[in-house]
Design an enzyme around this catalytic site. Structure first.
Site, PDB file in Angstrom:
ATOM      1  N   ASP A 220       0.864  -1.180   0.000  1.00  0.00           N
ATOM      2  CA  ASP A 220       0.000   0.000   0.000  1.00  0.00           C
ATOM      3  C   ASP A 220       0.900   1.229   0.000  1.00  0.00           C
ATOM      4  OD1 ASP A 220      -2.363  -1.465   0.064  1.00  0.00           O
ATOM      5  OD2 ASP A 220      -2.490  -1.433   2.246  1.00  0.00           O
TER       6      ASP A 220
ATOM      7  N   ASP B 105      -6.990  -1.739  -4.194  1.00  0.00           N
ATOM      8  CA  ASP B 105      -8.002  -1.470  -3.171  1.00  0.00           C
ATOM      9  C   ASP B 105      -9.119  -0.585  -3.724  1.00  0.00           C
ATOM     10  OD1 ASP B 105      -6.415  -2.906  -1.393  1.00  0.00           O
ATOM     11  OD2 ASP B 105      -5.489  -1.115  -0.551  1.00  0.00           O
TER      12      ASP B 105
END
Length: 165
Positions: free
Chosen positions: A117, A136
């Site tokens: 991330d 995501d």
């Protein structure tokens, strides 16, 4: 199903390219933070061993394989659903977006043991401690699209379904 496959491939490649470019080529994995447009957008390295917001990240190796299996199960479920009850164009695109995002995070778990991330956005005096990635976003947008566009696209009654008397 061609639309689903093409959309999934595009999202998957976009996700993996952004991770490769930002994490490895720009060196985010060693720098930790790259300010892009502070405080609105920063690249902030976060290895997510769990699910959203790092939940269930305690037993890293076991969790990794469980989450891979869950993601692949969701991909299979969506594929079967789209095949059995084909939606209109936007429903197929939504399914492809979700599948591409899910597979992008599966590849991260296979390669790194965690999801890479890096996107962090804050605003209005609120410092957001969490990071996310293109996959995501795709999973969220794809799931929302499937909810909104899971009908038959306004094509009317299906001829393949038989009415029971």
């Amino acid at each position: 199903m061609k639309t689903v496959a093409i959309t999934a491939a595009v999202i998957f490649v976009l996700d993996q390219l952004t991770k490769w470019w930002i994490v490895h080529m720009m060196g985010l994995d060693t720098k930790g933070i790259i300010e892009v447009w502070p405080p609105f957008l920063e690249f902030r390295m976060a290895w997510n061993y769990g699910i959203n917001f790092g939940l269930f990240s305690g037993q890293a190796d076991m969790t990794r394989w469980v989450l891979i299996a869950v993601a692949l199960g969701i991909v299979l479920f969506v594929l079967v659903w789209l095949r059995r009850d084909p939606p209109g164009l936007w429903g197929k695109i939504s399914g492809g977006v979700l599948i591409g995002g899910a597979l992008g995070n599966v590849v991260d778990r296979l390669l790194y043991g965690a999801v890479a991330d890096f996107l962090n956005m804050s605003c209005c005096g609120i410092d957001n401690p969490y990071a996310f990635n293109v996959a995501d976003i795709a999973i969220f947008v794809g799931a929302a699209g499937l909810v909104l566009f899971s009908d038959d696209g306004g094509k009317g009654p299906r001829t393949s379904r038989k009415k029971r008397a």
